[in-house]
Design a protein around this motif. Structure first.
Motif, PDB file in Angstrom:
ATOM      1  N   GLY A  25       0.837  -1.183   0.000  1.00  0.00           N
ATOM      2  CA  GLY A  25       0.000   0.000   0.000  1.00  0.00           C
ATOM      3  C   GLY A  25       0.872   1.232   0.000  1.00  0.00           C
ATOM      4  N   PHE A  26       0.277   2.352  -0.368  1.00  0.00           N
ATOM      5  CA  PHE A  26       1.045   3.602  -0.442  1.00  0.00           C
ATOM      6  C   PHE A  26       0.174   4.776  -0.052  1.00  0.00           C
ATOM      7  CE2 PHE A  26       1.777   7.414  -3.093  1.00  0.00           C
ATOM      8  CZ  PHE A  26       2.961   7.831  -2.524  1.00  0.00           C
ATOM      9  N   ALA A  27       0.777   5.735   0.615  1.00  0.00           N
ATOM     10  CA  ALA A  27       0.111   7.005   0.905  1.00  0.00           C
ATOM     11  C   ALA A  27       1.128   8.127   0.787  1.00  0.00           C
ATOM     12  CB  ALA A  27      -0.504   6.999   2.301  1.00  0.00           C
ATOM     13  N   SER A  28       0.707   9.244   0.173  1.00  0.00           N
ATOM     14  CA  SER A  28       1.570  10.416   0.003  1.00  0.00           C
ATOM     15  C   SER A  28       1.607  11.242   1.278  1.00  0.00           C
ATOM     16  CB  SER A  28       1.060  11.293  -1.140  1.00  0.00           C
ATOM     17  OG  SER A  28       1.103  10.610  -2.365  1.00  0.00           O
ATOM     18  N   LEU A  29       2.757  11.816   1.541  1.00  0.00           N
ATOM     19  CA  LEU A  29       2.909  12.732   2.665  1.00  0.00           C
ATOM     20  C   LEU A  29       3.321  14.100   2.138  1.00  0.00           C
ATOM     21  CD1 LEU A  29       4.830  10.426   5.177  1.00  0.00           C
ATOM     22  CD2 LEU A  29       2.367  10.863   5.059  1.00  0.00           C
ATOM     23  N   ALA A  30       2.891  15.141   2.839  1.00  0.00           N
ATOM     24  CA  ALA A  30       3.190  16.500   2.405  1.00  0.00           C
ATOM     25  C   ALA A  30       4.348  17.121   3.173  1.00  0.00           C
ATOM     26  CB  ALA A  30       1.949  17.379   2.563  1.00  0.00           C
ATOM     27  N   SER A  31       4.359  16.935   4.492  1.00  0.00           N
ATOM     28  CA  SER A  31       5.388  17.515   5.350  1.00  0.00           C
ATOM     29  C   SER A  31       5.234  16.947   6.749  1.00  0.00           C
ATOM     30  CB  SER A  31       5.250  19.042   5.400  1.00  0.00           C
ATOM     31  OG  SER A  31       6.042  19.589   6.453  1.00  0.00           O
ATOM     32  N   PRO A  32       6.335  16.742   7.484  1.00  0.00           N
ATOM     33  CA  PRO A  32       6.210  16.345   8.888  1.00  0.00           C
ATOM     34  C   PRO A  32       5.450  17.374   9.728  1.00  0.00           C
ATOM     35  CG  PRO A  32       8.453  15.973   8.118  1.00  0.00           C
ATOM     36  CD  PRO A  32       7.739  16.762   7.043  1.00  0.00           C
ATOM     37  N   VAL A  33       5.382  18.611   9.248  1.00  0.00           N
ATOM     38  CA  VAL A  33       4.697  19.673   9.990  1.00  0.00           C
ATOM     39  C   VAL A  33       3.219  19.345  10.193  1.00  0.00           C
ATOM     40  CG1 VAL A  33       3.983  22.109   9.911  1.00  0.00           C
ATOM     41  CG2 VAL A  33       6.303  21.459   9.231  1.00  0.00           C
ATOM     42  N   THR A  34       2.598  18.718   9.199  1.00  0.00           N
ATOM     43  CA  THR A  34       1.156  18.479   9.295  1.00  0.00           C
ATOM     44  C   THR A  34       0.829  17.534  10.444  1.00  0.00           C
ATOM     45  OG1 THR A  34       1.179  16.644   7.707  1.00  0.00           O
ATOM     46  CG2 THR A  34       0.901  18.872   6.828  1.00  0.00           C
ATOM     47  N   LEU A  35       1.694  16.552  10.698  1.00  0.00           N
ATOM     48  CA  LEU A  35       1.481  15.647  11.832  1.00  0.00           C
ATOM     49  C   LEU A  35       1.868  16.318  13.147  1.00  0.00           C
ATOM     50  CD1 LEU A  35       0.662  12.793  12.769  1.00  0.00           C
ATOM     51  CD2 LEU A  35       3.079  12.153  12.567  1.00  0.00           C
ATOM     52  N   ALA A  36       2.965  17.067  13.121  1.00  0.00           N
ATOM     53  CA  ALA A  36       3.420  17.733  14.339  1.00  0.00           C
ATOM     54  C   ALA A  36       2.393  18.721  14.869  1.00  0.00           C
ATOM     55  CB  ALA A  36       4.749  18.441  14.084  1.00  0.00           C
ATOM     56  N   MET A 139       8.677  13.241  13.515  1.00  0.00           N
ATOM     57  CA  MET A 139       7.620  12.432  12.915  1.00  0.00           C
ATOM     58  C   MET A 139       7.880  10.950  13.147  1.00  0.00           C
ATOM     59  SD  MET A 139       6.440  12.104   8.901  1.00  0.00           S
ATOM     60  CE  MET A 139       7.622  10.771   8.631  1.00  0.00           C
ATOM     61  N   LEU A 140       9.129  10.522  12.975  1.00  0.00           N
ATOM     62  CA  LEU A 140       9.459   9.113  13.194  1.00  0.00           C
ATOM     63  C   LEU A 140       9.217   8.706  14.641  1.00  0.00           C
ATOM     64  CD1 LEU A 140      12.752   8.745  11.109  1.00  0.00           C
ATOM     65  CD2 LEU A 140      10.460   7.971  10.504  1.00  0.00           C
ATOM     66  N   LEU A 141       9.570   9.579  15.573  1.00  0.00           N
ATOM     67  CA  LEU A 141       9.332   9.273  16.989  1.00  0.00           C
ATOM     68  C   LEU A 141       7.841   9.165  17.271  1.00  0.00           C
ATOM     69  CD1 LEU A 141      12.025  11.582  18.637  1.00  0.00           C
ATOM     70  CD2 LEU A 141      12.053   9.074  18.520  1.00  0.00           C
ATOM     71  N   ALA A 142       7.050  10.025  16.651  1.00  0.00           N
ATOM     72  CA  ALA A 142       5.595   9.959  16.842  1.00  0.00           C
ATOM     73  C   ALA A 142       5.042   8.660  16.266  1.00  0.00           C
ATOM     74  CB  ALA A 142       4.927  11.165  16.186  1.00  0.00           C
ATOM     75  N   TRP A 143       5.546   8.262  15.107  1.00  0.00           N
ATOM     76  CA  TRP A 143       5.116   6.993  14.515  1.00  0.00           C
ATOM     77  C   TRP A 143       5.533   5.819  15.394  1.00  0.00           C
ATOM     78  CZ3 TRP A 143       6.090   6.940   8.502  1.00  0.00           C
ATOM     79  CH2 TRP A 143       5.258   7.895   7.904  1.00  0.00           C
TER      80      TRP A 143
END
Length: 390
Positions: A25-36, A139-143
């Motif tokens: 599966g695949f999903a596009s990401l825009a920026s780590p800012v959006t999750l932060a 972002m990786l730490l949050a994941w």
């Protein structure tokens, strides 16, 4: 299932995995800012406004759920793979609530009511390229916290070795300056996280090229070309798109899943030639024509790339001959447009006419893509046929 997250590089890996018979599966990401800056859910009014305005296409597959939330735990993936994806800009920051998201700014003009909503509540921002790796680390730490038991593989990106030139280019701003120091420090840090493995794209690609025996141009054919201050051409090589890299990454992911480790073969070592100045290959027209009419964007771009290193020859007629067979590809079109602006040969308008017929029937990437693509062809033709072009 292998769940890939990031930019088009991870999409290519997902496609390579599927072609190899692996569930992916695949999903596009825009920026780590959006999750932060996420409130922990998709802002409902934002989602409602995008749906009502019909501008979801302008997210360019960066779906709101993927921007605001970590990867879903169910259905449980066997492994999560993310690359050092470049950030989309501008992001739109909510003035009061503080969340941020990406959408193509053209959406604001395409739907005026939506544009007024965005301008009233949001302001455009651009993350600082110098702190990208810090954002990605967060972002990786949050994941890792959200998905503690799912293996996580971080896929690096190509470093800017001079032998991969001329003037290697990545869409991740500042990567050319960071790749050999901060980038390697980040790789070591990521590899030390619990349940995380790091893939060295340089070493994997070195193995691909060693096994193929073909030159840089065959693997990285796309060039970015613009006029330089001295009237010459400024040429840089796109290191984002390397067709042979994606199946090799998938194979390395499979291996890491089986063994729990990342290991490299003897031929997966950066060759000394990458540290030397770039020397372009030289193909004659008899070799270029089969590449141009192959239907492959990589092969066609490899041929077109030759044109810029051969100022003594005008290859316009060759392009026109190949026009009916050349594929729809923004990177390839960009190179042809650059060549047209450089040569200013009105004969290339024949290429525009033929390629526009091909592009008019291409709908796989949506209407916005098709319209933008046709507009670029029209602009090139208009320039070529303007009075006083030659």
């Amino acid at each position: 299932m292998i769940l890939f997250r990031g930019n088009c590089q991870m999409q290519f890996c997902a496609e390579a995995a599927t072609a190899a018979g692996l569930p992916a599966g695949f999903a596009s990401l825009a920026s780590p800012v959006t999750l932060a800056r996420s409130p922990g859910f998709v802002p409902p009014l934002l989602a409602k406004m995008i749906a009502a305005a019909g501008v979801g296409e302008y997210l360019h597959t960066r779906e709101l759920a993927d921007q605001f939330l970590p990867p879903p735990e169910s259905p449980r993936p066997d492994v999560l793979v993310v690359n050092l994806f470049h950030e989309n800009t501008p992001l739109f920051l909510h003035e009061r609530e503080g969340h941020a998201f990406y959408i193509d700014p053209r959406a604001l003009d395409a739907a005026p009511a939506f544009g007024r909503f965005i301008k009233r509540h949001y302001r455009a921002i651009a993350p600082n390229p110098a702190t990208y790796l810090d954002r990605l680390a967060n972002m990786l730490l949050a994941w890792r916290e959200a998905l503690p038991d799912i293996p996580l593989i971080v896929c690096g990106r190509m470093s800017h070795f001079p032998g991969l030139g001329p003037s290697p280019h990545s869409y991740l701003q500042g990567w050319g300056e960071a790749c050999f120091d901060a980038g390697r420090e980040f790789a070591a840090w990521a590899a030390d996280l619990p349940g995380v493995r790091y893939l060295d794209a340089d070493r994997i690609m070195a193995g691909v090229m060693a096994r193929s025996g073909t030159p840089v141009e065959a693997h990285f054919p796309f060039l970015r070309v613009r006029p330089a201050d001295d009237g010459a051409l400024a040429i840089s090589r796109d290191l984002e798109h390397a067709g042979g890299l994606w199946p090799a990454i998938v194979a390395k992911v499979e291996e890491a899943l089986e063994t729990g480790q990342v290991a490299y073969a003897p031929d997966e070592a950066v060759p000394a030639s990458w540290d030397k100045p770039f020397a372009p290959e030289r193909l004659d027209e008899a070799a270029m024509l089969p590449l141009l009419i192959s239907g492959s964007n990589y092969k066609a771009a490899r041929a077109v790339g030759q044109f810029f290193f051969r100022p003594e020859t005008d290859f316009t007629e060759l392009l026109v001959t190949a026009a009916p067979y050349m594929p729809v590809c923004h990177n390839l079109l960009s190179m042809v447009r650059a060549y047209g602006r450089w040569r200013k040969n009105p004969v290339l308008a024949g290429w525009c006419e033929a390629h526009a017929r091909t592009a008019a029937t291409f709908t796989a990437n949506g209407e916005a893509y098709r319209e933008e693509y046709l507009g670029k062809i029209e602009d090139l033709a208009r320039m070529l046929l303007a009075p006083g072009t030659v």
